[in-house]
Motif scaffolding. Sequence first.
Motif, PDB file in Angstrom:
ATOM      1  N   ARG A  59       0.800  -1.218   0.000  1.00  0.00           N
ATOM      2  CA  ARG A  59       0.000   0.000   0.000  1.00  0.00           C
ATOM      3  C   ARG A  59       0.836   1.273   0.000  1.00  0.00           C
ATOM      4  O   ARG A  59       0.341   2.331  -0.386  1.00  0.00           O
ATOM      5  N   LEU A  60       2.078   1.161   0.410  1.00  0.00           N
ATOM      6  CA  LEU A  60       2.907   2.363   0.557  1.00  0.00           C
ATOM      7  C   LEU A  60       4.305   2.084   0.006  1.00  0.00           C
ATOM      8  O   LEU A  60       5.032   1.251   0.557  1.00  0.00           O
ATOM      9  N   PRO A  74       0.926   7.819  -0.694  1.00  0.00           N
ATOM     10  CA  PRO A  74       0.086   6.685  -1.090  1.00  0.00           C
ATOM     11  C   PRO A  74      -0.922   7.096  -2.160  1.00  0.00           C
ATOM     12  O   PRO A  74      -1.307   8.259  -2.264  1.00  0.00           O
ATOM     13  N   ASP A  78      -5.595   3.940  -1.569  1.00  0.00           N
ATOM     14  CA  ASP A  78      -4.982   3.210  -0.458  1.00  0.00           C
ATOM     15  C   ASP A  78      -5.076   3.955   0.868  1.00  0.00           C
ATOM     16  O   ASP A  78      -4.704   3.405   1.912  1.00  0.00           O
ATOM     17  N   GLU A  79      -5.548   5.193   0.839  1.00  0.00           N
ATOM     18  CA  GLU A  79      -5.717   5.917   2.098  1.00  0.00           C
ATOM     19  C   GLU A  79      -6.797   5.233   2.931  1.00  0.00           C
ATOM     20  O   GLU A  79      -7.811   4.787   2.409  1.00  0.00           O
ATOM     21  N   VAL A 122       8.679   4.128   9.176  1.00  0.00           N
ATOM     22  CA  VAL A 122       7.331   4.645   8.971  1.00  0.00           C
ATOM     23  C   VAL A 122       6.866   5.237  10.298  1.00  0.00           C
ATOM     24  O   VAL A 122       7.115   4.673  11.371  1.00  0.00           O
ATOM     25  N   VAL A 156      -3.441   3.684   6.873  1.00  0.00           N
ATOM     26  CA  VAL A 156      -2.575   4.564   6.090  1.00  0.00           C
ATOM     27  C   VAL A 156      -3.206   5.953   6.034  1.00  0.00           C
ATOM     28  O   VAL A 156      -4.332   6.113   5.567  1.00  0.00           O
ATOM     29  N   HIS A 192       8.818   6.755   5.076  1.00  0.00           N
ATOM     30  CA  HIS A 192       7.706   6.537   4.155  1.00  0.00           C
ATOM     31  C   HIS A 192       6.841   7.790   4.038  1.00  0.00           C
ATOM     32  O   HIS A 192       6.761   8.592   4.980  1.00  0.00           O
ATOM     33  N   ALA A 194       3.749   8.502   4.224  1.00  0.00           N
ATOM     34  CA  ALA A 194       2.484   8.596   4.962  1.00  0.00           C
ATOM     35  C   ALA A 194       2.752   8.060   6.359  1.00  0.00           C
ATOM     36  O   ALA A 194       3.811   7.478   6.631  1.00  0.00           O
TER      37      ALA A 194
END
Length: 271
Positions: A59-60, A74, A78-79, A122, A156, A192, A194
């Motif tokens: 997803r990220l 993202p 995918d949020e 992350v 996310v 990352h 997000a």
Amino acid sequence: MYRFLLTPRWLGYLALTLVAAAVMVLLGNWQLARYHERTAVNERIDAGSQGTPAPLRDRLPAPTGAAGSVGPAPAERDEWSRVTATGRYDASNVALIRGRTVDSQVGFEVVAPLVLADGTAVLVDRGWIPPAPGGAVAVPQVPALPTGDVTVVGRVRPTESGGGAVDRRDGRLEARRIVVGKLARELPYPVHGAYLLLDEQTPANDPAFSAVPIGHTNNWQNFGYIVQWWLFAGMSLFGYGWVARREARRLAGGDAPAKPLDRAAEPAPSA
């Protein structure tokens, strides 16, 4: 009967009415787009509550730059999705995000970098804690981070905007917003693009934390604005037609005012 509508004055009224109605229709269309956007967000929030969490990399995208850099953001789809990641918390770079409200009480959200096996990190929002006695900005006693490998499951969340500068005080970062880029510049590894809003953690998160509530967007407010603007557009066109019809009837004599009485024909007052 309606030839007066071709006069400059009435053509001007018509043009003004059409422009006003067109603007209102466009405003309604804009609110319709906002309604669809917010509905999509709510659907992603609901979908994220179901199913098995995906690996973080699904997803990220991983950051590929140097220390302090930020990876790609993202994709919108995918949020709010749930992901899982395993790593070790960096206790020396915990960030306090001040001025955050939960259940009408102002406090802090605690964000900690989770350093993964590949050396990237992350940011994980561990939850909300109240301020220390003394006011809403009194720095709280932050529960210690677990040591060793930690597995987290979280939502996310894209970076927030604004928030001003990031300060470092007493070995902790402090900020007003979770702006990933600004926090990343204070960290010794790539980050990352997000952050994760914590759902679950192994070992379990400290009970002093309160979960940050996930609220749905108020898409029905936008729906109400759609109806309002389109109704106003219809009313403006109806109003023009109604005024034009009234004017036509007046010119045709249908609404001509009654003639005054002939005073000579009035009976003389009695003595």
